[in-house]
Enzyme design. Structure first.
Site, PDB file in Angstrom:
ATOM      1  N   HIS A   1      33.092   4.381-116.802  1.00 20.25           N
ATOM      2  CA  HIS A   1      32.339   4.515-118.055  1.00 20.25           C
ATOM      3  C   HIS A   1      32.903   5.654-118.905  1.00 20.25           C
ATOM      4  O   HIS A   1      33.160   5.493-120.106  1.00 20.25           O
ATOM      5  CB  HIS A   1      30.874   4.764-117.684  1.00 20.25           C
ATOM      6  CG  HIS A   1      29.934   4.925-118.829  1.00 20.25           C
ATOM      7  ND1 HIS A   1      28.949   4.016-119.117  1.00 20.25           N
ATOM      8  CD2 HIS A   1      29.798   5.922-119.759  1.00 20.25           C
ATOM      9  CE1 HIS A   1      28.256   4.429-120.173  1.00 20.25           C
ATOM     10  NE2 HIS A   1      28.742   5.594-120.574  1.00 20.25           N
ATOM     11  N   GLU A   2      33.123   6.827-118.276  1.00 24.30           N
ATOM     12  CA  GLU A   2      33.609   7.982-119.046  1.00 24.30           C
ATOM     13  C   GLU A   2      35.051   7.778-119.508  1.00 24.30           C
ATOM     14  O   GLU A   2      35.418   8.181-120.617  1.00 24.30           O
ATOM     15  CB  GLU A   2      33.473   9.264-118.222  1.00 24.30           C
ATOM     16  CG  GLU A   2      32.050   9.579-117.745  1.00 24.30           C
ATOM     17  CD  GLU A   2      30.992   9.536-118.839  1.00 24.30           C
ATOM     18  OE1 GLU A   2      31.320   9.743-120.026  1.00 24.30           O
ATOM     19  OE2 GLU A   2      29.811   9.283-118.505  1.00 24.30           O
TER      20      GLU A   2
ATOM     21  N   HIS B   1      34.954   5.780-122.621  1.00 24.94           N
ATOM     22  CA  HIS B   1      34.660   6.608-123.796  1.00 24.94           C
ATOM     23  C   HIS B   1      35.941   7.254-124.321  1.00 24.94           C
ATOM     24  O   HIS B   1      36.184   7.280-125.535  1.00 24.94           O
ATOM     25  CB  HIS B   1      33.646   7.695-123.445  1.00 24.94           C
ATOM     26  CG  HIS B   1      32.219   7.244-123.449  1.00 24.94           C
ATOM     27  ND1 HIS B   1      31.694   6.423-124.427  1.00 24.94           N
ATOM     28  CD2 HIS B   1      31.193   7.513-122.596  1.00 24.94           C
ATOM     29  CE1 HIS B   1      30.412   6.203-124.182  1.00 24.94           C
ATOM     30  NE2 HIS B   1      30.085   6.850-123.065  1.00 24.94           N
TER      31      HIS B   1
ATOM     32  N   HIS C   1      28.674   3.044-126.250  1.00 23.04           N
ATOM     33  CA  HIS C   1      27.666   2.403-125.410  1.00 23.04           C
ATOM     34  C   HIS C   1      27.308   1.024-125.953  1.00 23.04           C
ATOM     35  O   HIS C   1      27.307   0.796-127.166  1.00 23.04           O
ATOM     36  CB  HIS C   1      26.391   3.256-125.351  1.00 23.04           C
ATOM     37  CG  HIS C   1      26.547   4.493-124.529  1.00 23.04           C
ATOM     38  ND1 HIS C   1      25.858   5.654-124.793  1.00 23.04           N
ATOM     39  CD2 HIS C   1      27.318   4.758-123.437  1.00 23.04           C
ATOM     40  CE1 HIS C   1      26.195   6.573-123.902  1.00 23.04           C
ATOM     41  NE2 HIS C   1      27.081   6.051-123.080  1.00 23.04           N
TER      42      HIS C   1
END
EC number: 3.4.24.-
Length: 357
Positions: free
Chosen positions: A316-317, A320, A326
């Protein structure tokens, strides 16, 4: 499952309902051939819910860079760098035979450990480590006793620093013929080193299993995640690791630009910490920052005994950093799945990026 209502302690935590299986390795080697410890392809047969399962595995040959290194520190602060041979590693990805939509991410180092999806359901498998070494437990995540029922969240918000965001992961896909590669460095801080009692082999196995899981998810974006180095802050932290994820991220980015980037070739660095970040935050990263020496970084809390959950936080990071925001509202990642870019980590299995599968 046959063992409903009974519980067992595994590496992943206390599991209440599970099934004991005995995976049988099926060899296709010609008679007289020398068998490698971890072959390029392996196949196992076992039963789940009374139904036969054939698990086909292929070694994740792209897991490590050619000049992969491991770094730790001596008591007097000297940096010690080694270049271990990793070609014979034991991390695999694969599928279930006769199930086109199936996936698998498995470590075969000490028995089988990981997860596989069959007929739309995700199962975890883990060795029972009994005198009967072939015995494994198969279970669903919903049957793992939760350490903390509170929702855990990514710290990226709408007003968090960002350049030009890519709204959805699907916008990263250029074509199926255009494969990209991302070399990452994983840094394990001193709190995490201490959490695992300084057992570097245990830390390496934990990290490698995570990267193997991540690489499976990123495969659908035609991105190969490759580990350039694993650095362990074995004596002390080289930055000030705080309960503020934002301050820790800033310090880590500055350290990367000043130090790490000059000695290891890589695109992105992620800090794993056992520090409990303030509030529900378990991870934070700059958005759309992959080409910035100070900002191509993320920080991730080692927040669960279920490796898969920490791995998805890491995935997830990194997303980013690539510029993915998101997901909002409904998310099309298949029945029973929460998407990787959901801002909240909850009790559902999290697997794919929105519209990437």
């Amino acid at each position: 499952f046959p063992y409903q209502g009974s519980s067992i302690m595994l590496e992943s935590g206390k599991v209440n309902d599970y099934e004991v299986v005995y995976p049988r390795k099926v060899t296709a080697l010609p008679k007289g051939a020398v068998q490698q410890k971890y072959e390029d392809t392996m196949q196992y047969e076992f039963k789940v819910n009374g139904e036969p399962v054939v698990l086909h595995l292929e070694k994740n040959k792209g897991l490590f860079s050619k000049d992969y290194s491991e770094i730790h520190y001596s008591p007097d602060g000297r940096r010690i760098t080694t270049h271990p041979l990793v070609e014979g590693h034991c991390y695999y990805r694969g599928h279930i035979r006769n199930d086109a939509d199936s996936t698998a991410s498995i470590s075969a180092c000490n028995g089988l450990k990981g997860h596989f999806k069959i007929q739309g359901e995700t199962y975890f498998i883990e060795s029972l480590k009994l005198s009967d070494s072939e015995a494994h437990a198969v279970f669903k995540y919903e049957n793992v006793e939760k350490e903390d029922e509170a929702h855990k969240m990514c710290g990226v918000t709408q007003n968090w620093e960002s350049y030009e965001p890519i709204k959805k992961a699907s916008q990263l896909i250029v074509s199926t013929e255009f494969q990209r590669y991302m070399e990452i460095v994983i840094v394990v801080d001193h709190s995490m080193y201490t959490k695992y009692k300084g057992d570097s082999d245990k830390i390496k196995a934990w990290v490698y299993e995570m990267i193997n899981t991540i690489s499976e998810s990123y495969r659908y974006l035609y991105i190969d995640i490759i580990v350039s180095a694993l650095e362990m802050w074995s004596e002390k932290d080289l930055i000030n690791v705080e309960t503020s994820a934002e301050n820790t991220l800033k310090s880590f980015g500055e350290w990367r630009a000043k130090d790490l980037i000059h000695r290891i070739s890589h695109d992105n660095a992620q800090l794993l910490t056992a520090t409990d970040f303030d509030g529900p935050t378990i991870g934070l990263a700059y958005v759309a920052s992959m080409c910035d020496p100070k900002r191509s970084v993320g920080v991730v809390q080692d927040h669960s005994s279920v490796n898969h959950l920490v791995a998805i936080t890491l995935a997830h990071e990194i997303a980013h950093n690539l510029g993915v925001h998101h997901d909002e509202g409904s998310c099309s990642c298949g029945s029973g799945y929460t998407c990787i870019m959901s801002p909240v980590i909850n009790s559902e299995v999290i697997k794919y990026f929105l519209d990437s599968k």
